[in-house]
Enzyme design. Structure first.
Site, PDB file in Angstrom:
ATOM      1  N   CYS A   1       0.835  -1.206   0.000  1.00 50.77           N
ATOM      2  CA  CYS A   1       0.000   0.000   0.000  1.00 50.77           C
ATOM      3  C   CYS A   1       0.873   1.262   0.000  1.00 50.77           C
ATOM      4  O   CYS A   1       1.443   1.600  -1.023  1.00 50.77           O
ATOM      5  CB  CYS A   1      -0.986  -0.046   1.166  1.00 50.77           C
ATOM      6  SG  CYS A   1      -2.446   0.939   0.849  1.00 50.77           S
TER       7      CYS A   1
ATOM      8  N   HIS B   1      -3.641  -5.225   0.669  1.00 54.77           N
ATOM      9  CA  HIS B   1      -3.020  -5.730   1.903  1.00 54.77           C
ATOM     10  C   HIS B   1      -3.051  -7.259   1.948  1.00 54.77           C
ATOM     11  O   HIS B   1      -3.965  -7.849   2.541  1.00 54.77           O
ATOM     12  CB  HIS B   1      -3.745  -5.160   3.122  1.00 54.77           C
ATOM     13  CG  HIS B   1      -3.514  -3.695   3.297  1.00 54.77           C
ATOM     14  ND1 HIS B   1      -2.472  -3.184   4.036  1.00 54.77           N
ATOM     15  CD2 HIS B   1      -4.177  -2.632   2.780  1.00 54.77           C
ATOM     16  CE1 HIS B   1      -2.507  -1.872   3.988  1.00 54.77           C
ATOM     17  NE2 HIS B   1      -3.529  -1.500   3.228  1.00 54.77           N
TER      18      HIS B   1
ATOM     19  N   GLU C   1      -1.361  -9.246   3.690  1.00 55.83           N
ATOM     20  CA  GLU C   1      -1.177  -9.794   5.046  1.00 55.83           C
ATOM     21  C   GLU C   1      -2.514 -10.188   5.689  1.00 55.83           C
ATOM     22  O   GLU C   1      -2.556 -11.040   6.568  1.00 55.83           O
ATOM     23  CB  GLU C   1      -0.420  -8.794   5.937  1.00 55.83           C
ATOM     24  CG  GLU C   1      -1.191  -7.537   6.371  1.00 55.83           C
ATOM     25  CD  GLU C   1      -1.131  -6.389   5.359  1.00 55.83           C
ATOM     26  OE1 GLU C   1      -0.872  -6.668   4.171  1.00 55.83           O
ATOM     27  OE2 GLU C   1      -1.363  -5.236   5.754  1.00 55.83           O
TER      28      GLU C   1
HETATM   29  N1  GLN Z   1      -2.100   6.760   2.714  1.00 59.59           N
HETATM   30  C1  GLN Z   1      -2.158   5.973   1.536  1.00 59.59           C
HETATM   31  C2  GLN Z   1      -3.502   6.064   0.841  1.00 59.59           C
HETATM   32  O1  GLN Z   1      -4.466   6.475   1.436  1.00 59.59           O
HETATM   33  C3  GLN Z   1      -1.814   4.531   1.833  1.00 59.59           C
HETATM   34  C4  GLN Z   1      -2.853   3.827   2.647  1.00 59.59           C
HETATM   35  C5  GLN Z   1      -2.355   2.541   3.266  1.00 59.59           C
HETATM   36  O2  GLN Z   1      -1.162   2.283   3.292  1.00 59.59           O
HETATM   37  N2  GLN Z   1      -3.261   1.758   3.790  1.00 59.59           N
HETATM   38  O3  GLN Z   1      -3.617   5.691  -0.309  1.00 59.59           O
END
Ligand code: GLN
Length: 547
Positions: free
Chosen positions: A389, A515, A517
């Protein structure tokens, strides 16, 4: 509340006493897994006493990781344990908070549903709590058993309505359908060399004052509980001695189900519910645990993030590494590197001896330059890299600045006026003002591009992964990046959103906007983590990494 017909499901209510953080979520997950191993359909839910509607708006330093479900709930991290232990998918129904419960009741009051009435904690709030528990019981499958974990500890002001609701359910459905389990601490006082039962007695007293008599006690302890001690606890708490269950400190959370099974917890519940079944099939679990206990080698992987002071903020990532270490027969030691204090001058020192670097998700600009500097180091030194992310977004910014030649490129999250916003707010996010529950959330399909490294890892074209973000790769830079050697191994099915990145001439450099994980399980590690650890092993062999 109109008296509904008796549900088919059995209910097990888990409360906690003495202190928090005793591992109620692990104990509940363990019992769920043991019942599932006996062939029952089991689900778990968590009731959280705080007033936030969900943890999505809370600081990870306070609350730990925000777990995201397939259906897009931002939920308590205990749901992660439930999924990892039971290998089932949770959803919005599996986590209710005081905030959600009041929100429902108040919106009904505004709609005029209670015209003429006074809306009160009992019965309106307690009825809403019961309604939510019953909604889980009748959701999807016909659950044989619903385990309900009540957050907090007995005696907290906030959890009173929850305890009252579960007390009422015991009265309504009887002991053949409702069981109460209470998790307490039995501390050892080193100066007197004694194990103390008094905190447990007080905690059960508090529970009984509100009308709940536990059917079994699960006692967290660092020392074995003798039969006399169990008898003593049982006598003071009106619980049979065989229902005083020792929960001895375990090296791995995955040992807990086996310990509880040995103590006879499942049989006590089955007997109370008059449920008949065969012996549990725990073969795979036991084998996996055995492999976990004797890894032939070990290596270090760095996690470069900003919440390194609270490991709960990265709970699912830590567990995903445990799972992947087991299949790869290696112990993965995690080195926590606080990105706020990383500079070009000390990055080599801070990452010395690691066989891989992971940059996790996150929000806000604190520590961003440190993460970018870590990406540069691993890209140039060909150390395996995994960006999740925000980690992907940092890798894109780094590549833009140092390879594509977009000087001072950035994400518009951190530099709204940047000349090269290589990461930008997704169009549908631009009009949103509200912060709670408005990100791109939950499971989304992703198209893995044949011929990519991502395809080699997943071995299939269509996957589904969970998301939680507002920003994305900015498509106007796609061609420039591809020409410079960054490829897009995963795209949304309409090909509008970049979901995965990879680069040429590097042993393992992968980023994903989702994600992974969140979908790793004890007996089924996620392929991206599994392959990342494999790449770290290869790197370690090639470079004979030494401290
Ligand atoms: N802050 C970034 C976004 O909103 C990444 C979000 C995250 O890592 N969950 O896209």
């Amino acid at each position: 509340m109109p008296r509904s017909s008796k549900p088919k499901s059995k209910f097990i209510f888990f409360t906690g006493g003495v202190v928090s953080s005793l591992g109620k979520g692990i104990a509940a997950s363990s019992l769920g897994m043991l019942l599932k191993a006996r062939g029952f359909n089991v689900t778990i839910m968590k009731l959280d006493p705080y007033i936030n509607v969900d943890p999505g708006t809370m600081n990870p330093f306070q609350h730990g990781e925000v777990y995201v479900t397939d259906d897009g709930a931002e939920a308590d991290l205990d749901l992660g344990h439930y999924e990892r232990f039971l290998d089932i998918s949770m959803g919005k129904l599996n986590n209710s908070t005081t905030g959600q419960i009041y929100e429902s009741v108040i919106s009904r009051e505004r709609a005029g549903d209670y015209l003429g009435g006074t809306v009160q904690v009992i019965p309106h709030i307690t009825d809403e709590i019961k309604k939510r528990i019953l909604a889980v019981a009748s959701s999807e499958a016909d659950w044989d058993v619903v385990i309900v974990e009540i957050g907090g500890t007995v005696g907290d002001i906030e959890s009173q309505p929850f305890l009252e609701a579960i007390r009422q359910m015991g009265l309504e459905y009887g002991r053949r359908s409702v069981a109460y389990l209470h998790l307490t601490l039995v501390p050892y006082i080193p100066t007197s060399g004694e194990i103390k039962t008094k905190p447990t007695q007080h905690s059960v007293k508090a529970l009984r004052e509100i009308g709940i008599q536990p059917d079994a006690l699960i006692c967290r302890t660092g020392h074995r509980l003798t039969p006399e001690l169990k008898r003593k606890i049982g006598m003071f708490c009106s619980v049979p001695a065989n229902a005083v269950i020792e929960a001895i400190d375990a090296e791995s959370i995955y040992e807990v189900p086996l310990n509880l099974e040995r103590e006879g917890l499942t049989n006590i519940i089955l007997k109370q519910f008059r449920l008949k079944c065969g012996r549990p099939d725990l073969t795979v679990w036991k084998e996996t645990l055995e492999r976990a206990q004797n890894p032939p080698s070990e290596l270090d992987i760095a996690i470069c993030g900003k919440y390194t002071g609270l490991h709960d903020a990265y709970k699912s990532i830590i567990e995903a590494f445990v799972h992947s270490g087991i299949v790869n027969e290696v112990k993965v030691n995690l080195r926590w590197v606080d990105s706020e204090f990383v500079t070009d001058n000390d990055i080599a020192e801070k990452l010395k001896g690691v066989s891989g670097v992971l940059i996790p998700g996150g929000f806000g600009d604190r520590g961003i330059e440190g993460k970018i500097c870590a990406v540069r180091h691993v890209r140039e030194n060909k150390i395996p890299f995994f960006g999740i992310c925000l980690g992907l977004q940092c890798a894109v910014v780094e590549f833009a600045r140092h390879i594509v030649g977009l000087n001072r490129a950035n994400s518009s999250e951190f530099a709204p006026r940047t000349k090269f916003p290589v990461i930008d707010l997704m169009p549908e996010q631009k009009k949103l003002k509200k912060k709670g529950g408005t990100m791109r959330l939950g499971a989304q399909p992703c198209h893995i591009q044949p011929g990519s490294i991502a395809y080699r890892i997943y071995g299939q074209e269509l996957i589904s992964e969970r998301h939680r973000h507002r920003y994305e790769f900015n498509n106007i830079y796609r061609k420039q990046f591809e020409k410079a050697g960054m490829h897009f191994g995963g795209l949304s099915p309409d090909h509008k959103l970049i979901e995965m990145i990879e680069i040429e001439d590097h042993p393992w450099f992968i980023g994903c906007q989702f994600h992974p994980e969140l979908k790793s399980r004890f007996i089924k590690p996620h392929p991206l983590f599994r392959e990342f650890v494999q790449a770290a092993i290869d790197y370690n062999k090639r470079n004979q990494v030494t401290e």
